[in-house]
Write a protein that holds these residues in place. Sequence first.
Motif, PDB file in Angstrom:
ATOM      1  N   ARG A  22      -5.752   7.060  -9.720  1.00 54.70           N
ATOM      2  CA  ARG A  22      -7.057   6.825 -10.329  1.00 54.70           C
ATOM      3  C   ARG A  22      -8.021   6.254  -9.301  1.00 54.70           C
ATOM      4  NH1 ARG A  22      -7.736   4.231 -16.181  1.00 54.70           N
ATOM      5  NH2 ARG A  22      -6.615   5.753 -17.473  1.00 54.70           N
ATOM      6  N   PRO A  23      -9.330   6.456  -9.481  1.00 56.56           N
ATOM      7  CA  PRO A  23     -10.291   5.699  -8.680  1.00 56.56           C
ATOM      8  C   PRO A  23     -10.313   4.252  -9.162  1.00 56.56           C
ATOM      9  CG  PRO A  23     -11.430   7.165 -10.206  1.00 56.56           C
ATOM     10  CD  PRO A  23      -9.972   7.435 -10.360  1.00 56.56           C
ATOM     11  N   ARG A  24     -10.127   3.317  -8.250  1.00 55.74           N
ATOM     12  CA  ARG A  24      -9.904   1.920  -8.634  1.00 55.74           C
ATOM     13  C   ARG A  24     -11.039   1.340  -9.473  1.00 55.74           C
ATOM     14  NH1 ARG A  24      -6.307  -1.353  -6.475  1.00 55.74           N
ATOM     15  NH2 ARG A  24      -6.062   0.010  -4.657  1.00 55.74           N
ATOM     16  N   HIS A  25     -12.268   1.666  -9.133  1.00 56.90           N
ATOM     17  CA  HIS A  25     -13.411   1.073  -9.829  1.00 56.90           C
ATOM     18  C   HIS A  25     -14.191   2.103 -10.651  1.00 56.90           C
ATOM     19  CE1 HIS A  25     -12.543  -2.371  -7.333  1.00 56.90           C
ATOM     20  NE2 HIS A  25     -12.728  -1.654  -6.245  1.00 56.90           N
TER      21      HIS A  25
ATOM     22  N   THR B 182     -15.079   8.651 -15.333  1.00 54.88           N
ATOM     23  CA  THR B 182     -13.702   8.393 -15.761  1.00 54.88           C
ATOM     24  C   THR B 182     -13.631   8.209 -17.267  1.00 54.88           C
ATOM     25  OG1 THR B 182     -13.198   7.331 -13.644  1.00 54.88           O
ATOM     26  CG2 THR B 182     -11.703   6.887 -15.475  1.00 54.88           C
TER      27      THR B 182
ATOM     28  N   ASN C 236       0.872  -1.182   0.000  1.00 59.25           N
ATOM     29  CA  ASN C 236       0.000   0.000   0.000  1.00 59.25           C
ATOM     30  C   ASN C 236       0.904   1.225   0.000  1.00 59.25           C
ATOM     31  OD1 ASN C 236      -1.831   2.113   0.503  1.00 59.25           O
ATOM     32  ND2 ASN C 236      -3.185   0.756   1.662  1.00 59.25           N
TER      33      ASN C 236
ATOM     34  N   GLU D 191     -12.151   4.117  -4.061  1.00 58.36           N
ATOM     35  CA  GLU D 191     -10.817   3.743  -3.579  1.00 58.36           C
ATOM     36  C   GLU D 191      -9.753   4.274  -4.529  1.00 58.36           C
ATOM     37  OE1 GLU D 191     -10.615  -0.452  -3.269  1.00 58.36           O
ATOM     38  OE2 GLU D 191     -12.270  -0.621  -1.835  1.00 58.36           O
ATOM     39  N   ILE D 192      -8.616   4.653  -3.958  1.00 60.02           N
ATOM     40  CA  ILE D 192      -7.498   5.140  -4.758  1.00 60.02           C
ATOM     41  C   ILE D 192      -6.702   3.968  -5.310  1.00 60.02           C
ATOM     42  CG2 ILE D 192      -5.291   6.364  -4.679  1.00 60.02           C
ATOM     43  CD1 ILE D 192      -6.476   8.226  -2.632  1.00 60.02           C
ATOM     44  N   ASP D 193      -6.455   3.998  -6.601  1.00 59.34           N
ATOM     45  CA  ASP D 193      -5.546   3.057  -7.257  1.00 59.34           C
ATOM     46  C   ASP D 193      -4.273   3.829  -7.578  1.00 59.34           C
ATOM     47  OD1 ASP D 193      -4.134   1.347  -8.866  1.00 59.34           O
ATOM     48  OD2 ASP D 193      -5.822   0.776 -10.134  1.00 59.34           O
ATOM     49  N   SER D 194      -3.189   3.499  -6.904  1.00 57.46           N
ATOM     50  CA  SER D 194      -1.943   4.264  -7.041  1.00 57.46           C
ATOM     51  C   SER D 194      -0.850   3.471  -7.736  1.00 57.46           C
ATOM     52  CB  SER D 194      -1.452   4.706  -5.655  1.00 57.46           C
ATOM     53  OG  SER D 194      -1.235   3.578  -4.823  1.00 57.46           O
ATOM     54  N   ARG D 195      -1.229   2.536  -8.570  1.00 54.86           N
ATOM     55  CA  ARG D 195      -0.197   1.708  -9.206  1.00 54.86           C
ATOM     56  C   ARG D 195       0.691   2.509 -10.157  1.00 54.86           C
ATOM     57  NH1 ARG D 195      -3.620  -3.138 -11.568  1.00 54.86           N
ATOM     58  NH2 ARG D 195      -5.082  -1.413 -11.841  1.00 54.86           N
TER      59      ARG D 195
ATOM     60  N   CYS E  52       0.433  -0.468 -15.445  1.00 54.08           N
ATOM     61  CA  CYS E  52      -0.166  -0.517 -14.110  1.00 54.08           C
ATOM     62  C   CYS E  52       0.010  -1.894 -13.476  1.00 54.08           C
ATOM     63  CB  CYS E  52      -1.661  -0.182 -14.194  1.00 54.08           C
ATOM     64  SG  CYS E  52      -2.019   1.576 -14.371  1.00 54.08           S
TER      65      CYS E  52
END
Length: 471
Positions: free
Chosen positions: A444-447, A151, A32, A436-440, A189
């Motif tokens: 981005r918002p994960r979903h 998105t 994380n 949820e935050i997607d920080s890969r 990603c």
Amino acid sequence: MLKQGSSPSVHKTPPGPRGLPIVGCLPQMMSNPIQFLSGAAREYGGVVRLGSVGPQQLFLISDPDCIKYIVLEHAENYTKGSNFKDDTIDLVFRNGLVSSEDPLHRRHRRMMQPALHRQQISTWVNLMIEHIDQMLKEWHNIGPGVPIDVTAHMLRMTQKVILKVLMDIEGEESAELTDAWNIIFAYHCARLWSWFKLPVKVPTPKNREFLQAVRFIDDLINRKIQERQQSGEEHNDILSILLKARDESGEPMSQEQLRDEINSLIGAGFETSGMSAVWTWYLLSQNPSAESKLHEELATVLGGRTPTAEDLPNLKYTRMVLEETMRLYPVVWINSRSNIADDEIGGYHIPAGSLLILSPYVTHHLPAYWENPNDYEPERFSQEHSIGRPRHAYFPFGGGPRQCMGDVFAMVELQLLFAMAAQQFRLRLVPNQQIEIDSRLTLRPRHGVLMTLEPRSSFANDSKVDQQLRV
């Protein structure tokens, strides 16, 4: 102010969490990254040691004065920090601004500056307005209460704009190039924070799909360059400007260099504006006071008409809304540097060849510089509230010689988008979503973000909105 400068006679090591042999704190960071890095900065301070990965030491730098020292005051001692990224990124950007180092980076940046000068960007305002207006007409056809993935809509609009501005591409070619880029983005990603990465030459389905997308984009850009060179046609786009650009010795970019820079601008232009818009819609839906102040400014300055380039300086709160979004959710949330020689940062010894992690997200949430850092308060960016704040407490576009060249372009596009769209619509978050935050890779918002379109009665039936576009 923390001390920076040459290496001290007594080496002082920064504090930090205890890492594992060989891999340091990499497992916690990969699990994380935002949570781990933010916690490390809060617990240990502005310079944190994160252990070693093999022979290379890792440090997190979140103090604004230290960041300024690295990216601006002593930038000549710091390279891009390529060890922090996946090697396949170089297959896409090669020697473009995203990946290159000096002197090539400095040469190309100077050659590209006229293409992204504010005066040149103003010639594309009508183009931006036309694409925004097209999207808004589509929104009116969707109707209230029907969920849309914001998105997808924001990225599609910004992708169309950047491809038109870059190479005068639209229609089917634009859609095909966008599809190829989305494949590349998803591939990166998936790999960036992965422990086990098969070499890209191994013919797995994902590797083959990725390489096919890279070849498609290369072939399309090369074809456009050759067609333009052979025809000699003038277009109001970045490719035409770069074809005429010359360095200090009078030399142009080679075709390979042109391709690499166009590719870099595609990658940068697709994501940052689109995702900043997504997070702004989300935050406005959760903060009715800020949304109300935005509507009030738009009514006062524009009164229902389409904005012009001359209106943008007067849309001060609109800009603050966007700046506060980029504080809370900086799309490019992490980058890195590697020092050529030993250095002292914040009073601590940093050995040559270390990897320094700089995170706008982490610094933007530090209570020392931002009161109630998790709250959405656009007024932070008013002139009176910005007095005394360190310059690099806020750096969503980076800083120094490597600051994003598209920062003005992005802000113009986003101000126009919200000046037009927020006059006609409120966007409401569909209930029971978990954002949820997607920080890969980027933030981005994960979903995705599902929202419904609520036409604003003040302007929903005003035919002036769909009339003449003015600059």
